[in-house]
Design a protein around this motif. Structure first.
Motif, PDB file in Angstrom:
ATOM      1  N   ARG A   1       1.209  -0.887  -0.157  1.00 26.42           N
ATOM      2  CA  ARG A   1      -0.290  -0.097   0.173  1.00 26.42           C
ATOM      3  C   ARG A   1       0.688   1.331  -0.063  1.00 26.42           C
ATOM      4  O   ARG A   1       2.332   1.680   0.556  1.00 26.42           O
ATOM      5  N   ALA A   2       0.012   2.233  -0.465  1.00 24.96           N
ATOM      6  CA  ALA A   2       1.164   3.541  -1.161  1.00 24.96           C
ATOM      7  C   ALA A   2       0.238   4.487  -0.701  1.00 24.96           C
ATOM      8  O   ALA A   2      -1.084   4.323  -1.176  1.00 24.96           O
ATOM      9  N   GLU A   3       0.420   5.984  -0.399  1.00 22.03           N
ATOM     10  CA  GLU A   3      -0.320   6.416  -0.050  1.00 22.03           C
ATOM     11  C   GLU A   3       0.469   7.979  -0.812  1.00 22.03           C
ATOM     12  O   GLU A   3       1.377   8.274   0.414  1.00 22.03           O
ATOM     13  N   ARG A   4      -0.383   9.039  -1.151  1.00 22.67           N
ATOM     14  CA  ARG A   4       0.349  10.251  -1.543  1.00 22.67           C
ATOM     15  C   ARG A   4      -0.891  10.850  -2.225  1.00 22.67           C
ATOM     16  O   ARG A   4      -1.877  11.090  -2.486  1.00 22.67           O
ATOM     17  N   ALA A   5      -0.189  12.218  -1.557  1.00 22.83           N
ATOM     18  CA  ALA A   5      -1.115  13.710  -2.884  1.00 22.83           C
ATOM     19  C   ALA A   5      -0.184  13.279  -4.532  1.00 22.83           C
ATOM     20  O   ALA A   5       0.431  13.230  -4.940  1.00 22.83           O
ATOM     21  N   VAL A   6      -1.739  13.501  -5.160  1.00 23.07           N
ATOM     22  CA  VAL A   6      -1.389  13.708  -6.920  1.00 23.07           C
ATOM     23  C   VAL A   6      -2.452  14.802  -7.307  1.00 23.07           C
ATOM     24  O   VAL A   6      -2.910  15.264  -7.242  1.00 23.07           O
ATOM     25  N   ARG A   7      -1.876  15.141  -8.858  1.00 22.80           N
ATOM     26  CA  ARG A   7      -1.840  16.168  -9.067  1.00 22.80           C
ATOM     27  C   ARG A   7      -3.090  15.214 -10.152  1.00 22.80           C
ATOM     28  O   ARG A   7      -3.017  15.309 -11.133  1.00 22.80           O
ATOM     29  N   LEU A   8      -4.210  16.364 -10.053  1.00 24.37           N
ATOM     30  CA  LEU A   8      -5.045  15.192 -11.060  1.00 24.37           C
ATOM     31  C   LEU A   8      -6.461  17.212 -11.080  1.00 24.37           C
ATOM     32  O   LEU A   8      -6.940  17.876 -10.182  1.00 24.37           O
ATOM     33  N   LEU A   9      -6.309  17.218 -12.286  1.00 24.56           N
ATOM     34  CA  LEU A   9      -7.280  18.677 -12.859  1.00 24.56           C
ATOM     35  C   LEU A   9      -6.698  19.650 -12.271  1.00 24.56           C
ATOM     36  O   LEU A   9      -7.184  20.127 -11.822  1.00 24.56           O
ATOM     37  N   GLU A  10      -5.491  20.401 -12.324  1.00 23.40           N
ATOM     38  CA  GLU A  10      -5.229  21.580 -11.601  1.00 23.40           C
ATOM     39  C   GLU A  10      -4.881  21.957  -9.985  1.00 23.40           C
ATOM     40  O   GLU A  10      -5.421  22.269  -9.579  1.00 23.40           O
ATOM     41  N   ARG A  11      -6.064  19.930  -9.734  1.00 27.24           N
ATOM     42  CA  ARG A  11      -6.069  20.053  -8.027  1.00 27.24           C
ATOM     43  C   ARG A  11      -5.168  18.614  -7.112  1.00 27.24           C
ATOM     44  O   ARG A  11      -4.443  18.116  -7.871  1.00 27.24           O
ATOM     45  N   SER A  12      -4.336  18.963  -6.018  1.00 29.77           N
ATOM     46  CA  SER A  12      -4.299  17.674  -5.650  1.00 29.77           C
ATOM     47  C   SER A  12      -4.841  17.123  -4.653  1.00 29.77           C
ATOM     48  O   SER A  12      -5.576  17.998  -4.095  1.00 29.77           O
ATOM     49  N   VAL A  13      -5.299  15.595  -4.841  1.00 30.06           N
ATOM     50  CA  VAL A  13      -5.674  15.181  -4.560  1.00 30.06           C
ATOM     51  C   VAL A  13      -5.013  13.910  -3.710  1.00 30.06           C
ATOM     52  O   VAL A  13      -4.418  13.347  -4.672  1.00 30.06           O
ATOM     53  N   PRO A  14      -6.133  13.036  -2.630  1.00 27.86           N
ATOM     54  CA  PRO A  14      -5.308  12.394  -1.845  1.00 27.86           C
ATOM     55  C   PRO A  14      -5.279  10.885  -2.375  1.00 27.86           C
ATOM     56  O   PRO A  14      -6.581  10.444  -2.948  1.00 27.86           O
ATOM     57  N   ALA A  15      -4.419   9.920  -3.135  1.00 30.86           N
ATOM     58  CA  ALA A  15      -4.429   9.056  -3.630  1.00 30.86           C
ATOM     59  C   ALA A  15      -3.640   7.620  -2.966  1.00 30.86           C
ATOM     60  O   ALA A  15      -2.996   7.870  -2.174  1.00 30.86           O
ATOM     61  N   ARG A  16      -4.810   6.742  -3.313  1.00 33.17           N
ATOM     62  CA  ARG A  16      -4.328   5.429  -1.830  1.00 33.17           C
ATOM     63  C   ARG A  16      -4.146   4.623  -3.172  1.00 33.17           C
ATOM     64  O   ARG A  16      -5.248   3.901  -3.471  1.00 33.17           O
TER      65      ARG A  16
END
Length: 183
Positions: free
Chosen positions: A50-65
């Motif tokens: 498992r990994a968790e981090r913030a990613v850029r989606l559509l000009e926003r930072s979004v939490p991703a797991r």
């Protein structure tokens, strides 16, 4: 008796060969339920990391797991993205679909609406087969589900590199089809 004693080392080697061969026949996939979001589980064929981090989606930072593992010649993953605005869910689904295809230098050879227990109906939710090339130019194929559950967007992928996913299609479909509400 002397004949039996002289055969003993040979029998021992044959027994060892049988044990080694039997070990080679052990199943490569060890299916288990894994929680991927609050309220959703999926059957992974291996123990995912498992990994968790913030990613850029559509000009926003979004939490991703992400939960992922490799087994049986395929890579298996589920990534969830938290969207903060209900009006952006469809746009995020569409964006992820295009981004995955671009990353794999792939084209959709199949696409259909995605529905399932525990998923929120969305016009942009899709089941896909992508065929393309990895960054090192090897052929890749991926069975993909891009769907939503409320404000969570899910990307479920079974991917193979170098050999056609058709050889593994049943297992890839089993993986994606096992996504369901937690008991």
């Amino acid at each position: 008796m002397a004949i039996l004693l002289s055969l003993h080392p040979l029998l021992r080697r044959c027994g060892l060969a049988v044990v080694l061969l039997a070990g080679g026949c052990a199943p490569a996939l060890d299916w288990r339920d894994v929680a991927v979001t609050d309220g959703l589980v999926i059957q992974f064929p291996c123990r995912p990391e498992r990994a968790e981090r913030a990613v850029r989606l559509l000009e926003r930072s979004v939490p991703a797991r992400m939960s992922s593992c490799d087994a049986g010649g395929l890579g298996w993953s589920v990534t969830t993205f938290d969207v903060d605005d209900p009006g952006r869910v469809s746009e995020t689904l569409r964006h992820l679909r295009g981004r995955l295809a671009a990353n794999l230098q792939a084209e959709e050879s199949q696409s259909r609406a995605a529905e399932g227990p525990g998923l929120t109906p969305q016009q942009e939710a899709r089941r896909l087969l992508l065929s393309g090339r990895s960054a090192d130019a090897r052929p890749v194929e991926a069975e993909v589900l891009i769907a939503a559950r409320g404000l969570q967007v899910l990307q479920v992928v079974a991917i193979t590199r170098g050999e056609p996913v058709s050889r593994w299609r049943d297992r890839a479909q089993e993986f994606i089809g096992s996504l369901r509400p937690a008991p």
